[in-house]
Design a protein around this motif. Structure first.
Motif, mmCIF file in Angstrom:
data_model
loop_
_atom_site.group_PDB
_atom_site.id
_atom_site.type_symbol
_atom_site.label_atom_id
_atom_site.label_comp_id
_atom_site.label_asym_id
_atom_site.label_seq_id
_atom_site.Cartn_x
_atom_site.Cartn_y
_atom_site.Cartn_z
ATOM 1 N N ASN A 19 -2.675 -3.816 -3.032
ATOM 2 C CA ASN A 19 -3.395 -4.890 -2.368
ATOM 3 C C ASN A 19 -4.885 -4.640 -2.565
ATOM 4 O O ASN A 19 -5.489 -3.823 -1.886
ATOM 5 C CB ASN A 19 -3.048 -4.944 -0.879
ATOM 6 C CG ASN A 19 -3.765 -6.077 -0.175
ATOM 7 O OD1 ASN A 19 -4.573 -6.773 -0.764
ATOM 8 N ND2 ASN A 19 -3.469 -6.250 1.102
ATOM 9 N N THR A 23 -7.611 -8.475 3.117
ATOM 10 C CA THR A 23 -6.734 -8.672 4.268
ATOM 11 C C THR A 23 -5.321 -8.198 3.927
ATOM 12 O O THR A 23 -4.944 -8.122 2.762
ATOM 13 C CB THR A 23 -6.668 -10.155 4.691
ATOM 14 O OG1 THR A 23 -6.185 -10.925 3.590
ATOM 15 C CG2 THR A 23 -8.033 -10.680 5.104
ATOM 16 N N ALA A 24 -4.572 -7.907 4.959
ATOM 17 C CA ALA A 24 -3.203 -7.416 4.763
ATOM 18 C C ALA A 24 -2.302 -8.523 4.228
ATOM 19 O O ALA A 24 -2.451 -9.687 4.585
ATOM 20 C CB ALA A 24 -2.640 -6.894 6.076
ATOM 21 N N VAL A 25 -1.364 -8.135 3.367
ATOM 22 C CA VAL A 25 -0.327 -9.050 2.900
ATOM 23 C C VAL A 25 0.798 -8.967 3.923
ATOM 24 O O VAL A 25 1.293 -7.877 4.234
ATOM 25 C CB VAL A 25 0.180 -8.657 1.498
ATOM 26 C CG1 VAL A 25 1.349 -9.537 1.092
ATOM 27 C CG2 VAL A 25 -0.946 -8.729 0.485
ATOM 28 N N ARG A 26 1.218 -10.105 4.455
ATOM 29 C CA ARG A 26 2.204 -10.112 5.527
ATOM 30 C C ARG A 26 3.546 -10.722 5.128
ATOM 31 O O ARG A 26 4.523 -10.589 5.856
ATOM 32 C CB ARG A 26 1.654 -10.847 6.730
ATOM 33 C CG ARG A 26 0.368 -10.207 7.230
ATOM 34 C CD ARG A 26 0.113 -10.508 8.676
ATOM 35 N NE ARG A 26 -1.169 -10.000 9.124
ATOM 36 C CZ ARG A 26 -1.417 -8.724 9.394
ATOM 37 N NH1 ARG A 26 -0.495 -7.831 9.237
ATOM 38 N NH2 ARG A 26 -2.614 -8.348 9.808
ATOM 39 N N VAL A 55 6.365 -5.493 3.126
ATOM 40 C CA VAL A 55 5.162 -5.771 3.912
ATOM 41 C C VAL A 55 5.276 -5.163 5.295
ATOM 42 O O VAL A 55 6.383 -4.865 5.742
ATOM 43 C CB VAL A 55 4.921 -7.303 4.019
ATOM 44 C CG1 VAL A 55 4.564 -7.878 2.680
ATOM 45 C CG2 VAL A 55 6.118 -8.017 4.606
ATOM 46 N N PRO A 56 4.197 -4.954 5.988
ATOM 47 C CA PRO A 56 2.838 -5.331 5.602
ATOM 48 C C PRO A 56 2.256 -4.367 4.573
ATOM 49 O O PRO A 56 2.659 -3.211 4.493
ATOM 50 C CB PRO A 56 2.058 -5.250 6.912
ATOM 51 C CG PRO A 56 2.781 -4.229 7.715
ATOM 52 C CD PRO A 56 4.232 -4.341 7.321
ATOM 53 N N LEU A 57 1.327 -4.896 3.800
ATOM 54 C CA LEU A 57 0.612 -4.094 2.812
ATOM 55 C C LEU A 57 -0.871 -4.225 3.123
ATOM 56 O O LEU A 57 -1.490 -5.261 2.890
ATOM 57 C CB LEU A 57 0.936 -4.584 1.400
ATOM 58 C CG LEU A 57 0.432 -3.759 0.234
ATOM 59 C CD1 LEU A 57 0.988 -2.328 0.311
ATOM 60 C CD2 LEU A 57 0.813 -4.397 -1.083
ATOM 61 N N ALA A 58 -1.427 -3.172 3.722
ATOM 62 C CA ALA A 58 -2.808 -3.186 4.197
ATOM 63 C C ALA A 58 -3.790 -3.291 3.022
ATOM 64 O O ALA A 58 -3.455 -2.956 1.885
ATOM 65 C CB ALA A 58 -3.088 -1.911 4.988
ATOM 66 N N PRO A 59 -5.027 -3.729 3.291
ATOM 67 C CA PRO A 59 -6.041 -3.788 2.236
ATOM 68 C C PRO A 59 -6.222 -2.410 1.592
ATOM 69 O O PRO A 59 -6.315 -1.400 2.281
ATOM 70 C CB PRO A 59 -7.314 -4.212 2.970
ATOM 71 C CG PRO A 59 -6.836 -4.894 4.199
ATOM 72 C CD PRO A 59 -5.557 -4.204 4.570
ATOM 73 N N ALA A 61 -4.027 -0.678 0.103
ATOM 74 C CA ALA A 61 -2.788 0.111 0.094
ATOM 75 C C ALA A 61 -2.009 -0.095 -1.205
ATOM 76 O O ALA A 61 -2.122 -1.111 -1.878
ATOM 77 C CB ALA A 61 -1.917 -0.271 1.282
ATOM 78 N N TRP A 91 2.951 -14.233 -3.235
ATOM 79 C CA TRP A 91 2.361 -13.694 -2.012
ATOM 80 C C TRP A 91 2.354 -14.770 -0.947
ATOM 81 O O TRP A 91 2.075 -15.917 -1.219
ATOM 82 C CB TRP A 91 0.922 -13.233 -2.266
ATOM 83 C CG TRP A 91 0.800 -12.283 -3.402
ATOM 84 C CD1 TRP A 91 0.437 -12.584 -4.672
ATOM 85 C CD2 TRP A 91 1.071 -10.887 -3.400
ATOM 86 N NE1 TRP A 91 0.447 -11.458 -5.457
ATOM 87 C CE2 TRP A 91 0.839 -10.400 -4.693
ATOM 88 C CE3 TRP A 91 1.496 -9.996 -2.420
ATOM 89 C CZ2 TRP A 91 1.010 -9.064 -5.030
ATOM 90 C CZ3 TRP A 91 1.671 -8.663 -2.763
ATOM 91 C CH2 TRP A 91 1.420 -8.205 -4.060
#
Length: 92
Positions: A19, A23-26, A55-59, A61, A91
């Motif tokens: 990522n 912002t996080a991917v949710r 997910v989640p995949l933090a910025p 990460a 996404w």
């Protein structure tokens, strides 16, 4: 990266995600295109299968999950095999 599965009709597929956004991917989905390959190397068809993103995949990460991708046994007669060649991500 791919590896043979426990059955001739299955393959283990590892996909790396990073990522790079702020912002996080949710949510989202991964679609695999698994090709049915004949004994002489002829591509007889492609079967698509879809799974959820890890997910989640933090910025910033990174994750590299592995999935076992299988097709119906009748699609892969003796002498044939599968190759998961295509991967696409949507996404959320």
């Amino acid at each position: 990266m791919t590896a043979d599965g426990e059955q001739r009709r299955c393959q283990r597929v590892t996909v790396g995600f990073h990522n790079s956004g702020g912002t996080a991917v949710r949510s989202g989905e991964v679609t695999f295109g698994t090709h049915i390959i004949g004994a002489l190397g002829v591509d007889w068809g492609t079967v698509a299968s879809t799974v959820r993103l890890p997910v989640p995949l933090a910025p910033g990460a990174r994750k590299s999950p592995t999935w076992t991708v299988c097709v119906d046994a009748w699609r892969v007669p003796l002498g044939m095999h599968i190759e998961t060649r295509d991967v696409s991500v949507e996404w959320g």
